[in-house]
Design a protein around this motif. Sequence first.
Motif, short mmCIF file in Angstrom:
data_model
loop_
_atom_site.label_atom_id
_atom_site.label_comp_id
_atom_site.label_asym_id
_atom_site.label_seq_id
_atom_site.Cartn_x
_atom_site.Cartn_y
_atom_site.Cartn_z
N ARG A 71 0.85 -1.20 0.00
CA ARG A 71 0.00 0.00 0.00
C ARG A 71 0.88 1.24 0.00
O ARG A 71 1.66 1.48 0.93
N GLN A 73 0.70 5.09 0.16
CA GLN A 73 -0.23 6.15 0.52
C GLN A 73 0.08 7.42 -0.26
O GLN A 73 1.23 7.89 -0.27
N THR A 77 -4.17 9.66 5.55
CA THR A 77 -3.44 8.69 6.36
C THR A 77 -4.16 7.35 6.35
O THR A 77 -5.34 7.26 6.02
N ALA A 78 -3.43 6.32 6.76
CA ALA A 78 -4.00 4.97 6.85
C ALA A 78 -3.27 4.22 7.96
O ALA A 78 -2.08 4.43 8.20
N LEU A 89 0.55 5.07 8.08
CA LEU A 89 1.08 5.57 6.82
C LEU A 89 0.66 7.01 6.59
O LEU A 89 -0.52 7.36 6.72
N LEU A 107 -8.99 3.78 7.82
CA LEU A 107 -8.79 4.96 7.00
C LEU A 107 -9.60 6.09 7.62
O LEU A 107 -10.80 6.22 7.37
N GLN A 111 -9.02 9.86 1.79
CA GLN A 111 -7.66 9.47 1.46
C GLN A 111 -7.58 8.89 0.05
O GLN A 111 -8.59 8.53 -0.55
N ALA A 113 -4.84 6.19 -2.27
CA ALA A 113 -3.68 5.30 -2.21
C ALA A 113 -3.61 4.48 -3.48
O ALA A 113 -4.61 4.29 -4.17
#
Length: 312
Positions: A71, A73, A77-78, A89, A107, A111, A113
């Motif tokens: 992943r 990003q 953020t995650a 992330l 999440l 976001q 990604a």
Amino acid sequence: MRPPPHAERSFSAAYGEVELVVRAAPEAWRGSLRLRHLGVLQVATEECDPVEVVRTARDATADGRTHLFARLQLEGTALVFQDGRRARLRPGDLAFHDAGRPFSLALPERQRARVLMVPRQLVRLGEADIRRVMAQVIGATAPQAPAALLLPLLTGLVDEIATAAPATREDLAHAVTDVLAALAAAQLTGPGHRPPGDVPGETAMFDRVKATIETRLSEPELSPTVLAEAHGISLRYLHKLFQEHSTTVGTWIRRRRLEACRAELARPSAADRSIAAVAARWGFVSPAHFSHAFRKAYGMSPAQFRAQAHGG
């Protein structure tokens, strides 16, 4: 609460069976997922409102998918949870997680990604090492030096796939999987880091040397002697590792430099960079030597390749 059913179907079609959970009104939730199949590589571009993505042990058993996710990003953020670890992330960071076992993603904000999906065997790690690198932050917020070079290279390759001519997409996809394998191997070879009781076999050492090559491609002085000293092995043993893969150290370095140059020459964002500058960036001291090696490898000059890649 669950978002609209079509959203869950879209995520499950790409990632394997997953459940989506939203905290706000589900009818207001917005998200999209675009998936591209590129031979050994699948690339999902994901953009969505806050949501939690959950893959349970039952889900993993039911569909039997075992690929690995990387992943990357892009915005927002995650949080990636797997095996009792948590990777937070931020934009520019990457983390691996495994479709073969339970995981969850939190999440917390709008976001975006890119999620790269590859067969686990292409990462070229044993199962114990695969578990060690899952849900670990790779990027500017982590201490691993190789990411400083490899992540921009990975991002550029993935961006290039979207606009590349069909004839070059498969090569680019293989280059992406090579960089992912190098990033994963680098997670196990940070300064002074070696898992307790780990005695690297030839396959592991070969992968670690390759990760160092990826990290130091831009250094013109990179040589077998430099690599042997970096890994505490003899020159004879280093050459033996590459001979067992029907190649040489010099051939491997040259091929990876040429692939990096070709990816950059095809990238629209690098169109104003001179060919000599691209060659120098990836460790070629002589522009003439670079042009000769490029033509020999790809059947055309760097200028011809750039014009073809940009539709000229």
